[in-house]
Each structure stands twice: as C-alpha cells, then as structure tokens.
Scaffold this motif. Structure first.
Motif, PDB file in Angstrom:
ATOM      1  N   GLY A 219       0.783  -1.223   0.000  1.00 25.13           N
ATOM      2  CA  GLY A 219       0.000   0.000   0.000  1.00 25.13           C
ATOM      3  C   GLY A 219       0.815   1.273   0.000  1.00 25.13           C
ATOM      4  O   GLY A 219       0.256   2.360   0.016  1.00 25.13           O
ATOM      5  N   LYS A 220       2.155   1.143  -0.014  1.00 24.35           N
ATOM      6  CA  LYS A 220       2.968   2.359  -0.050  1.00 24.35           C
ATOM      7  C   LYS A 220       4.020   2.263  -1.148  1.00 24.35           C
ATOM      8  O   LYS A 220       5.214   2.125  -0.871  1.00 24.35           O
ATOM      9  N   PRO A 221       3.580   2.325  -2.397  1.00 17.84           N
ATOM     10  CA  PRO A 221       4.552   2.153  -3.476  1.00 17.84           C
ATOM     11  C   PRO A 221       5.535   3.327  -3.543  1.00 17.84           C
ATOM     12  O   PRO A 221       5.195   4.443  -3.160  1.00 17.84           O
ATOM     13  N   THR A 222       6.721   3.040  -4.021  1.00 13.27           N
ATOM     14  CA  THR A 222       7.722   4.086  -4.225  1.00 13.27           C
ATOM     15  C   THR A 222       7.335   4.884  -5.465  1.00 13.27           C
ATOM     16  O   THR A 222       6.516   4.427  -6.260  1.00 13.27           O
ATOM     17  N   PRO A 223       7.920   6.080  -5.651  1.00  8.51           N
ATOM     18  CA  PRO A 223       7.584   6.857  -6.853  1.00  8.51           C
ATOM     19  C   PRO A 223       7.813   6.054  -8.129  1.00  8.51           C
ATOM     20  O   PRO A 223       7.103   6.237  -9.111  1.00  8.51           O
ATOM     21  N   GLU A 224       8.773   5.133  -8.108  1.00  7.73           N
ATOM     22  CA  GLU A 224       9.079   4.353  -9.312  1.00  7.73           C
ATOM     23  C   GLU A 224       7.974   3.370  -9.657  1.00  7.73           C
ATOM     24  O   GLU A 224       7.947   2.831 -10.757  1.00  7.73           O
ATOM     25  N   THR A 225       7.110   3.073  -8.700  1.00  6.13           N
ATOM     26  CA  THR A 225       6.094   2.050  -8.957  1.00  6.13           C
ATOM     27  C   THR A 225       4.673   2.573  -8.754  1.00  6.13           C
ATOM     28  O   THR A 225       3.732   1.794  -8.770  1.00  6.13           O
ATOM     29  N   ARG A 226       4.534   3.884  -8.525  1.00 11.79           N
ATOM     30  CA  ARG A 226       3.180   4.382  -8.285  1.00 11.79           C
ATOM     31  C   ARG A 226       2.466   4.562  -9.624  1.00 11.79           C
ATOM     32  O   ARG A 226       2.463   5.637 -10.213  1.00 11.79           O
ATOM     33  N   VAL A 227       1.827   3.491 -10.080  1.00  9.79           N
ATOM     34  CA  VAL A 227       1.133   3.505 -11.370  1.00  9.79           C
ATOM     35  C   VAL A 227      -0.171   4.278 -11.244  1.00  9.79           C
ATOM     36  O   VAL A 227      -0.614   4.598 -10.139  1.00  9.79           O
ATOM     37  N   ILE A 228      -0.783   4.583 -12.381  1.00 10.87           N
ATOM     38  CA  ILE A 228      -1.924   5.510 -12.373  1.00 10.87           C
ATOM     39  C   ILE A 228      -3.109   4.956 -11.581  1.00 10.87           C
ATOM     40  O   ILE A 228      -3.766   5.693 -10.845  1.00 10.87           O
ATOM     41  N   TYR A 229      -3.359   3.657 -11.682  1.00 13.24           N
ATOM     42  CA  TYR A 229      -4.431   3.059 -10.885  1.00 13.24           C
ATOM     43  C   TYR A 229      -4.183   3.277  -9.405  1.00 13.24           C
ATOM     44  O   TYR A 229      -5.087   3.568  -8.635  1.00 13.24           O
ATOM     45  N   PHE A 230      -2.924   3.113  -9.037  1.00 11.72           N
ATOM     46  CA  PHE A 230      -2.604   3.277  -7.626  1.00 11.72           C
ATOM     47  C   PHE A 230      -2.745   4.728  -7.200  1.00 11.72           C
ATOM     48  O   PHE A 230      -3.199   5.022  -6.095  1.00 11.72           O
ATOM     49  N   TYR A 231      -2.361   5.624  -8.082  1.00 11.14           N
ATOM     50  CA  TYR A 231      -2.460   7.043  -7.760  1.00 11.14           C
ATOM     51  C   TYR A 231      -3.921   7.431  -7.535  1.00 11.14           C
ATOM     52  O   TYR A 231      -4.249   8.144  -6.577  1.00 11.14           O
TER      53      TYR A 231
END
Lengths: 294, 320
Positions: free
Chosen positions: B264-276
């Motif tokens: 539930g806490k992705p890094t900026p490198e993995t924060r995909v649009i769905y997650f955003y």
C-alpha cells in the motif's frame, strides 16, 4: 524423410516448451516447498530444493488451529487468522456472483437476441458502450453509494455491483443466442409455447456450453478480485482470500515477513482453482478457443 | 478486464448481428405476433437493467460529476468547475504516474506478446495437448495478489530463490524491488502470470489457419522459420492486433501486484496511475481529484480503443 530433416529442430522446440512449463510450474513448487518448511530453516536451508524438516505447522497456524504462542514460535505474528473462513468467503463471493450473474445475463441476452421491442438496439448499444469505461471509474462512485447505503463490510455490498450483470456477459450470451437456429423456437411458438417456456426448456439446455463458459470466467474473475473486496469487505466476517493475504502481509513484520505462513495461505488460494482446472480444465482451455476466436 | 476485452472484440468479429437474417425473419415474425414481445421482454431484461442503471450508468454520470467537485466522501460534493483538471496539469506526481504506467505497459506487453507468440507457434506446430495448455494457463487462474506475494518471496533480496540461483551461477545478488529494478521486476512478474493466457489466445487464432498452407509450403521446401514468417504471422495479423491492443488496455490497469508488493505504499518508481487514483481517493479522500485522474484514464483508454477498431478495420480490408 521430412521428419528426419526436422528432428533436431523439433528437439530444440520441445526443449523450449519444456523450459516454459518448468518456469510456469516451479514457482508453485517453491510455494509449497516454503509452506512445509519450519520458518527457522529459511535461513539455514534456503536454497535446497527439498525441505529437510517438512512440517504442517504453517498450515495449522494460518487456519487458526494453533494458539497465539505456538504461532509466534513458528514465525507468525500471533494475530488471529483463519484462512478456512476466508476461503469459504471467497467461494461464496465468487459462486454467488457467477450463478446469479450468468442467469440474469442469459435472460437479457435472450431478450436482446430474439424478442422484439421498441428501443432494443439503443439499450443494447448503451450497454456495450459501458465496456469502454475502466472499472476504477465506476468504482469510486460505487464505493460512495455502497457506503451511503450502509453496506460496507456486508456481503450485499460486496456482491452488489457485479451480482446482476456485467456488460460483457450480456454481450457474449446475446451473440451466442443469435447464432443458434430459430427453427426449434419457431416450432414451439406455433405449438403455443410461451417465451418463458421456450427460454427454460429449449434455449437454456441448448446453451449449456456458453453458459458454463461465462460462469467459469466469472468465477475466476471474482476469485481473483482484490480492490473492491478490499474497500468494501475488509473486516473479518466478509474478508475474502485475496484481501486476507494482503492483510496478513501487513501484519507480519516488515524486516522479516512471515514467508512460511504467507506461502501456506497462498497455497490455499491456489488449491480451489486448481481443483476447478482438474475437473473443468478441458472446458476452460477450449473456452478460450470458443470465446477468443470462433 | 483485459480478458473480457479480448473475448468481446473477437466475438464481435465472429458474429455480428446479421442484417440479412433480420430482414428475412423480421417482418414475417411481426405479422404473426404483432408486438406481443414487449411486456415479456422487459421482464427478461429487468434484473440486468436494474444492475446496469444502478452500478454502471449512474456511477458513470456521477464519476463525471465528482471530477468537477470538491468531495471527500464525507462532505457533499461542491462544484468547483475545472479546478481538479487544472490542478492535475501542474501535478508532477500525476505525470510521474503516467510515465511509470507507460514504462510498465511497454515492458509487460512487449515481453508478454513476444513470449506468447513464440509459445503459441511452438504448440501449434508440435502438439494439441490439452494438459499442456491447461498447465500454461495456471498462473492466469491464480489471484494477482498470490502472484505478487509468491514472486516477492522468490525475488527476495536475501532469501529469495532467484538470488540463490544467481549466487550459484557465480553472479552477484540483485535487489529486485529496489528503485532501479522495481518497475521491470513488477512488469516481468505480470508477464509470467499472463503469458500462458496470451499464448492460448494466439494459439486459438493459429488453429484457424488452413493446414494445407503449411503442407504446400513444406512441399516447396520451406523450413519452419520461413513458414512462421510467411504463413503464420501474416494470417495471424488481425488476431495479433486485437490481442495486442486489448492486452495493452488491460495492462494500463495494473494495481494488485504493486499494492501487495509495496503493502500500500509504493515508491515513486512504482506508483502507477491506478494506484495514484486509489491513493487520492481512499488515503487522502480527494474523491473529486481522483475522479478527474480517472477521467484522464478513460480518455487514454478510449483513444486506444479507437486505435484498436481502426486496426481491426484496416486488417480486415487488407485480407479481403
């Protein structure tokens, strides 16, 4: 002669397929291998292909058969978990959606394919257009709606959005009903049969294949579903397997996750679909031919 | 969703309502039973219409409305015009999520399609085994959450099997989920999960190619590679185009694997649009803003769908 000429090439080809199967299957072997390993062995015995001290303690503790103290000793957090309960919830969740949705969509598909009524094409076009909307877009307002209705952490709230229909299922079944010959139905109509009688006694028995296909696809989809049940059914009484695995991971210490327990839980999330595959594998594989291309 | 897409589009190709048939049976039917379907039709449709209106139609309209409001789930939405959209244009995190998603899609779809095509071609020329196909389908049957967990363990920096393997081969270990590796790792994990499924769809397409083309090519002395290039690929093109674009659309919706691996806490490198979108809506309660981002996704996917339909038409006229 031709066979000879291709023999070395065929060997290489079979070898490549073999590697693909190995890469597909090995992770599952490793899942099981980890699940039957005492967590202390993970450090000393991490690379060996065979568990040296096989145990069922990890399964026992993820289904709540072991008290908190012994669970902690075996590498768990001691928090209450019961994967049998979550498995049951997953089965109810996916089974209920698959059965009701398939039935309702078959009725609608039949109406769109065979019955004449004003606005038929317009209504159908609107439904097909909904296929273009990504799920997350409707998920936000749907969550707001389910919350306003007070249905958070109830099965009703969890199944509500997909219980009655998905545009895809309606579309798929309508396409199928269009393709079956009209003769039998026409004859039955002339004999004075009603539309309901025709639907239940002629159309449904004739359509077992596509109906099972849609029900299977829906079951798999609901079984894998994560985001919606996470938002709407996180609490213990409605928690499904996928959500349970996520919660389990969060409860386990960040520095050293409880891998043996997590893999035991993962095995439980794989076994039911594997059973499905064993009994309906042929149908499932052929359904890809059927729905995919034909 | 991507699965549904493939089936939808291909089903559409195979069986469109035939106007000829309607023309033949339509008038006759109407004469025999004038309009008496109307009442029974709405009964047949009732459950689906309710489900559609409440959980598809209404939320779609409401989603558009949310995107024009300030709404936190707790207050009543208040209209703010295009504020969310102008905020979005200047939001570096939003642009980053688009970039990250694009990178993911390219790695995931590129590898998945190439491997799937290769596997399908091998199966097509070697075997019709159902057991083999069922085996390759297993990763697709497993929840993405399980896939994410399993690979998080296999790729674990210290104890993971893959690193053991690398050490055994004399190479150094790799932190697969560290910033530099994270996105390709996540993308390839999903490639593992979906390649079998992709391969089976392409394989089904290959079965449609007439067998005698291969026989005459073999008589002309063509080898397998040449047959693949000259027979399989050109005739598979429409299906390939479909599978490509529809997997692309599905790939844009990656969420589960990232959510699990990063808890539930992705890094900026993995924060995909769905997650955003998820984060804006359910962590920060910026429902209106999340709906605006979701609108952008709708537009992107709409454009992809248009491209897909265009490809479909292009490829069909090409073959005709």
């Amino acid at each position: 002669m031709r066979g000879n000429r291709f023999a070395p090439g065929r060997l290489v080809a079979w070898f490549v397929l073999g590697v693909a199967v190995l890469i597909t299957v090995f992770p599952f072997y490793w899942m099981i291998r980890t699940a039957v390993t005492p967590s202390a062995d993970l450090f000393t015995d991490a690379g060996s292909l065979w568990p040296h001290h096989p145990t069922l303690i990890n399964f026992a503790r993820v289904v709540g058969l072991v008290d908190a103290e012994r669970a902690r000793a075996a590498g768990g957090s001691g928090a209450h978990i019961n994967f049998l309960w979550y498995t049951l919830n997953s089965i109810i969740y996916s089974g209920l959606i698959a059965v009701v949705q398939t039935f309702c969509c078959a009725m609608a598909g039949y109406a769109f394919a065979r019955l004449r009524f004003p606005g038929r094409n317009a209504v159908f076009a609107v439904m097909v257009a909904a296929l273009m909307v990504p799920p997350i877009f409707t998920l936000l307002p749907n969550f707001s709606l389910v919350k306003d209705l007070g249905l958070i952490n109830t099965f009703a709230g969890m199944v509500a959005p997909s219980l009655l229909m998905t545009p895809f299922a309606v579309f798929f079944l309508r396409q199928f009903f269009l393709s079956i010959p009209r003769d039998v139905e026409e004859a039955a109509l002339l004999d004075g049969a009603g539309r309901w009688g025709i639907f239940f006694r002629i159309v449904i028995p004739m359509s077992r294949g596509p109906l099972i296909t849609i029900a299977l696809t829906t079951t798999v989809w609901a079984w894998k579903d994560f985001l919606w049940p996470l938002l709407v059914g996180r609490e213990e009484q409605t928690r499904v397997l996928t959500v349970a695995l996520g919660v389990f991971l969060q409860q386990s210490p960040n520095t050293q996750p409880d891998w043996t327990g997590l893999m035991a839980g993962s095995v439980l999330s794989v076994v039911p679909v594997l059973i499905l595959l064993i009994f309906l594998g042929k149908r499932l594989v052929q359904s890809l031919n059927f729905t995919g291309i034909k | 969703m991507s699965d549904d897409g493939v089936q939808l589009v291909t089903a559409a190709v195979s069986r469109r309502a035939s106007p000829r048939e309607e023309a033949v049976t339509g008038p006759a039917e109407r004469r025999r039973r004038p309009r008496d379907d109307r009442r029974v039709a709405w009964l047949f449709l009732a459950p689906v219409l309710v489900g559609f209106a409440v959980f598809y139609g209404y939320p779609t309209v409401r989603g558009v409305w949310f995107s024009l409001t300030d709404y936190s789930l707790l207050n009543t939405p208040s209209f703010v015009g295009a504020d969310n959209y102008s905020e979005l244009v200047g939001d570096p995190q939003f642009w980053n999520s688009l970039k990250v998603t694009a990178l993911y899609v390219v790695v995931n779809i590129g590898s998945q399609l190439l491997l799937g095509l290769g596997l399908a071609a091998l199966m097509h020329r070697l075997t019709r085994s159902v057991v083999l196909r069922a085996t390759l389908l297993v990763p697709w049957l497993v929840p993405n959450v399980t896939v994410g967990l399993l690979w998080a363990w296999l790729l674990d920096a210290n104890l993971g099997f893959v690193n053991h393997l690398l050490h055994a081969l004399g190479s150094g270990g790799v932190s697969f989920y560290s910033p530099g590796w994270a996105m390709p790792s996540v993308a390839l994990v999903n490639t593992w999960a979906y390649t079998g499924y992709t391969a089976l769809l392409l394989y089904a397409g290959m079965l449609q190619i007439p067998q005698h083309l291969y026989e005459s090519a073999a008589l002309d002395g063509a080898g397998e590679l040449r047959m693949f290039r000259r027979v399989t690929l050109p005739l598979l093109r429409p299906i390939l185009a479909l599978v490509l674009v529809v997997s692309l659309i599905g790939s844009f919706q990656i969420f589960d694997t990232v959510a699990v691996v990063y808890q539930g806490k992705p890094t900026p490198e993995t924060r995909v649009i769905y997650f955003y979108i998820y984060q804006q809506a359910f962590t920060y309660f910026h429902m209106g803003y999340a709906a605006a981002v979701a609108m952008v996704l709708v537009v992107i996917l709409g454009v992809l769908t248009a491209v897909q339909l265009w490809l479909l038409r292009a490829s069909r006229s090409d073959l005709a």
